[in-house]
Write a protein that holds these residues in place. Structure first.
Motif, PDB file in Angstrom:
ATOM      1  N   UNK A  28      17.881 -36.015  11.946  1.00  0.00           N
ATOM      2  CA  UNK A  28      17.390 -36.174  13.310  1.00  0.00           C
ATOM      3  C   UNK A  28      17.483 -37.659  13.638  1.00  0.00           C
ATOM      4  N   UNK A  29      18.270 -37.985  14.651  1.00  0.00           N
ATOM      5  CA  UNK A  29      18.620 -39.382  14.923  1.00  0.00           C
ATOM      6  C   UNK A  29      17.454 -40.214  15.467  1.00  0.00           C
ATOM      7  N   UNK A  30      17.399 -41.463  15.005  1.00  0.00           N
ATOM      8  CA  UNK A  30      16.402 -42.417  15.481  1.00  0.00           C
ATOM      9  C   UNK A  30      17.029 -43.507  16.351  1.00  0.00           C
ATOM     10  N   UNK A  31      18.342 -43.463  16.571  1.00  0.00           N
ATOM     11  CA  UNK A  31      19.041 -44.535  17.283  1.00  0.00           C
ATOM     12  C   UNK A  31      18.431 -44.856  18.640  1.00  0.00           C
ATOM     13  N   UNK A  32      17.977 -43.837  19.351  1.00  0.00           N
ATOM     14  CA  UNK A  32      17.416 -44.021  20.690  1.00  0.00           C
ATOM     15  C   UNK A  32      15.895 -44.085  20.660  1.00  0.00           C
ATOM     16  N   UNK A  33      15.351 -44.281  19.474  1.00  0.00           N
ATOM     17  CA  UNK A  33      13.906 -44.323  19.298  1.00  0.00           C
ATOM     18  C   UNK A  33      13.365 -42.966  18.887  1.00  0.00           C
ATOM     19  N   UNK A  34      12.148 -42.975  18.376  1.00  0.00           N
ATOM     20  CA  UNK A  34      11.440 -41.729  18.072  1.00  0.00           C
ATOM     21  C   UNK A  34      10.404 -41.574  19.167  1.00  0.00           C
ATOM     22  N   UNK A  35      10.725 -40.701  20.143  1.00  0.00           N
ATOM     23  CA  UNK A  35       9.952 -40.659  21.388  1.00  0.00           C
ATOM     24  C   UNK A  35       9.685 -39.230  21.841  1.00  0.00           C
ATOM     25  N   UNK A  36       8.545 -39.063  22.475  1.00  0.00           N
ATOM     26  CA  UNK A  36       8.213 -37.746  23.014  1.00  0.00           C
ATOM     27  C   UNK A  36       9.253 -37.268  24.016  1.00  0.00           C
ATOM     28  N   UNK A  37       9.810 -38.183  24.801  1.00  0.00           N
ATOM     29  CA  UNK A  37      10.798 -37.795  25.808  1.00  0.00           C
ATOM     30  C   UNK A  37      12.047 -37.202  25.177  1.00  0.00           C
ATOM     31  N   UNK A  38      12.333 -37.579  23.947  1.00  0.00           N
ATOM     32  CA  UNK A  38      13.510 -37.058  23.246  1.00  0.00           C
ATOM     33  C   UNK A  38      13.185 -35.822  22.413  1.00  0.00           C
ATOM     34  N   UNK A  39      11.937 -35.641  22.080  1.00  0.00           N
ATOM     35  CA  UNK A  39      11.552 -34.497  21.262  1.00  0.00           C
ATOM     36  C   UNK A  39      11.689 -34.729  19.769  1.00  0.00           C
ATOM     37  N   UNK A  40      12.294 -35.857  19.366  1.00  0.00           N
ATOM     38  CA  UNK A  40      12.464 -36.077  17.925  1.00  0.00           C
ATOM     39  C   UNK A  40      11.169 -36.508  17.245  1.00  0.00           C
ATOM     40  N   UNK A  41      10.136 -36.813  18.047  1.00  0.00           N
ATOM     41  CA  UNK A  41       8.839 -37.116  17.441  1.00  0.00           C
ATOM     42  C   UNK A  41       8.289 -35.911  16.690  1.00  0.00           C
ATOM     43  N   UNK A  42       8.742 -34.715  17.070  1.00  0.00           N
ATOM     44  CA  UNK A  42       8.302 -33.496  16.394  1.00  0.00           C
ATOM     45  C   UNK A  42       8.660 -33.535  14.912  1.00  0.00           C
ATOM     46  N   UNK A  43       9.712 -34.271  14.566  1.00  0.00           N
ATOM     47  CA  UNK A  43      10.209 -34.294  13.190  1.00  0.00           C
ATOM     48  C   UNK A  43       9.615 -35.434  12.365  1.00  0.00           C
ATOM     49  N   UNK A  44       8.592 -36.093  12.888  1.00  0.00           N
ATOM     50  CA  UNK A  44       7.897 -37.113  12.117  1.00  0.00           C
ATOM     51  C   UNK A  44       7.309 -36.470  10.852  1.00  0.00           C
ATOM     52  N   UNK A  45       7.598 -37.048   9.720  1.00  0.00           N
ATOM     53  CA  UNK A  45       7.120 -36.493   8.454  1.00  0.00           C
ATOM     54  C   UNK A  45       8.069 -35.521   7.805  1.00  0.00           C
ATOM     55  N   UNK A  46       9.190 -35.231   8.479  1.00  0.00           N
ATOM     56  CA  UNK A  46      10.133 -34.229   7.956  1.00  0.00           C
ATOM     57  C   UNK A  46      11.039 -34.767   6.862  1.00  0.00           C
ATOM     58  N   UNK A  47      11.192 -36.104   6.803  1.00  0.00           N
ATOM     59  CA  UNK A  47      12.156 -36.686   5.872  1.00  0.00           C
ATOM     60  C   UNK A  47      13.573 -36.665   6.398  1.00  0.00           C
ATOM     61  N   UNK A  48      13.741 -36.210   7.640  1.00  0.00           N
ATOM     62  CA  UNK A  48      15.088 -36.051   8.208  1.00  0.00           C
ATOM     63  C   UNK A  48      15.468 -37.161   9.180  1.00  0.00           C
ATOM     64  N   UNK A  49      14.541 -38.042   9.520  1.00  0.00           N
ATOM     65  CA  UNK A  49      14.835 -39.087  10.492  1.00  0.00           C
ATOM     66  C   UNK A  49      15.749 -40.149   9.888  1.00  0.00           C
ATOM     67  N   UNK A  50      16.832 -40.472  10.607  1.00  0.00           N
ATOM     68  CA  UNK A  50      17.794 -41.476  10.140  1.00  0.00           C
ATOM     69  C   UNK A  50      18.646 -41.914  11.319  1.00  0.00           C
ATOM     70  N   UNK A  51      19.416 -43.003  11.116  1.00  0.00           N
ATOM     71  CA  UNK A  51      20.266 -43.539  12.179  1.00  0.00           C
ATOM     72  C   UNK A  51      21.735 -43.356  11.828  1.00  0.00           C
ATOM     73  N   UNK A  52      22.597 -43.577  12.834  1.00  0.00           N
ATOM     74  CA  UNK A  52      24.037 -43.496  12.598  1.00  0.00           C
ATOM     75  C   UNK A  52      24.491 -44.551  11.596  1.00  0.00           C
ATOM     76  N   UNK A  53      23.879 -45.724  11.606  1.00  0.00           N
ATOM     77  CA  UNK A  53      24.250 -46.743  10.620  1.00  0.00           C
ATOM     78  C   UNK A  53      24.030 -46.219   9.209  1.00  0.00           C
ATOM     79  N   UNK A  54      22.916 -45.551   8.996  1.00  0.00           N
ATOM     80  CA  UNK A  54      22.636 -44.994   7.674  1.00  0.00           C
ATOM     81  C   UNK A  54      23.625 -43.885   7.313  1.00  0.00           C
TER      82      UNK A  54
END
Length: 437
Positions: free
Chosen positions: A290-316
């Motif tokens: 789940x990408x963090x490039x654009x931030x971890x934000x409620x507007x993107x919905x990726x905040x739901x995956x906080x704690x999942x171990x899946x957050x990472x960026x394209x650089x990684x």
């Protein structure tokens, strides 16, 4: 004799988009006993996101009958047809309108068990969406995490929370991931409205193309939800198909459509911003980011995956990062439960439906939380959008014909949809840009 005893059930699903039809129809299948004879009738609510024949084919869920209706036409059908179970696979306002309309149609007479819920991750408008769904006999929660949140919201406003029933996403399945394919395949699961602006969508597209260039030995796929002109659950103003036009893309990069499960069959790394496809992939143990490039934000919905171990960026990812999901987090999301364990996720809901169908004297009238007393400034507008009055009865002049549209009506309807989609995809963005000057 009750339907649960005869092993014969009539089930109806009302859906307003391709994704919700998939969720509703598959949920209906999961909620009925495996040995029951089931007739499934599908109703597609006419609107901006009514699925096309291609979208329905891609979903791959079959019904014994399937037809397009207005909300009022659907209510008339429910007054005539004796169903056992009704699944409302709609946006929250649509669910609330149908609950009041159905209460008006059925009154104190015989009625089916009414079920509703969410297509996937619930990351915005939690309270609003839940209260609009209150009044159904079962409000399905796709995980233990969601069930706890749903009950807290209902209890917090003094509403009956007994309808909340924990299940799982009905479309999970497929063979577990067993190892890398040849070629190694990276799939980016696009979303119609996340992110919602040209700059961010172009950024994600460029990074995906860049990943393909850095790893020529990999196959890099952009998995698209719909073709230009089609609508899904959310409006897509900036389709990736248009953004990619004119770009120099490597030979190992391409766009794909089709059933998500079939794409996951050949996926080694699933990348997304916050798509429900991430949960499908995690269920099958496919490495998921789940990408963090654009931030971890409620507007993107990726905040739901906080704690999942899946957050990472394209650089990684470009550097070879492989995510390791947190097992406790995954378990709370109702995924990665294989075989019989997954099937058991729906046992409680099946038992509750059977008990309701066998209830002595039948079911009581529907009782939504929102009424003319609790929400006099909110509810009438919701009902009016579906041509219903404050009591749930059709307003004068509401579309009531049950006839199939004639050739002229079909042409006019297609033209109107085309104009709407042109306005959404071309005119609206221009107006917004002008407003930012």
């Amino acid at each position: 004799m009750p339907a649960s005893a005869t092993k014969s059930l009539r089930v109806a699903v009302l859906a307003d988009s391709d994704t919700r039809w998939k969720w509703g129809a598959l949920t209906a299948r999961r909620l009925t006993p495996a040995d029951a004879e089931v007739r499934l009738d599908g109703y597609l609510l006419r609107g901006r996101a009514t699925p096309t024949a291609r979208q329905l084919s891609e979903v791959g869920v079959r019904a014994d009958s399937l037809r397009e209706v207005t909300g009022v036409e659907f209510l008339h059908a429910m007054g005539r047809e004796p169903y056992d179970v009704l699944v409302l696979a709609l946006v929250g306002g649509g669910v609330q309108a149908m609950l009041h309309g159905l209460r008006n149609v059925w009154g104190t007479g015989r009625r089916p068990v009414v079920v509703t819920g969410y297509v996937g991750v619930v990351y915005e408008k939690l309270t609003d969406g839940l209260l609009l769904r209150h009044g159904a006999d079962l409000v399905l929660a796709n995980s233990r995490h969601d069930a706890d949140r749903f009950r807290a919201v209902y209890e917090g406003v003094g509403a009956d929370a007994s309808s909340v029933t924990e299940v799982a996403l009905p479309f999970l399945g497929g063979e577990p991931y067993t190892g890398e394919h040849d070629p190694y395949t990276v799939v980016f699961a696009a979303q119609p409205s996340v992110p919602d602006n040209r700059r961010d969508r172009t950024y994600l597209l460029d990074r995906l193309i860049g990943h393909a260039r850095r790893h020529p030995e990999r196959e890099v796929l952009l998995k698209l939800r719909s073709k230009p002109g089609e609508h899904t659950t959310h409006i897509e103003e900036l389709p990736y198909q248009k953004l990619v036009q004119g770009k120099d893309v490597p030979a190992n990069f391409r766009l794909v459509y089709g059933h998500m499960g079939e794409v996951l069959d050949r996926t080694d790394l699933l990348v997304t911003v916050s798509s429900t496809a991430a949960l499908e992939a995690l269920h099958r143990r496919v490495p998921t980011v789940v990408l963090t490039d654009l931030g971890v934000r409620e507007a993107l919905g990726n905040h739901h995956f906080t704690g999942s171990g899946c957050l990472a960026s394209w650089d990684q990812l470009d550097a070879g990062h492989r995510p390791a999901p947190d097992e406790e987090w995954v378990a709370r999301q109702g995924v990665a439960a294989g075989g019989a364990s997954y099937e058991s996720c729906f046992s409680t809901a099946r038992e509750r439906i059977a008990a309701l169908l066998d209830r002595p004297g039948g079911l009581p009238p529907l009782t939504p939380y929102y009424t003319s007393e609790t929400a006099p400034g909110y509810l009438p507008g919701i009902l009016a959008r579906h041509h219903l009055g404050p009591d749930g009865a059709p307003l004068p002049g509401a579309p009531t014909t049950d006839k199939a549209p004639g050739p002229v009506r079909q042409i006019v309807r297609r033209a109107a949809r085309g104009a709407y989609r042109h306005g959404v995809q071309r005119v609206a963005p221009v107006i917004r840009r002008m407003g930012e000057l």
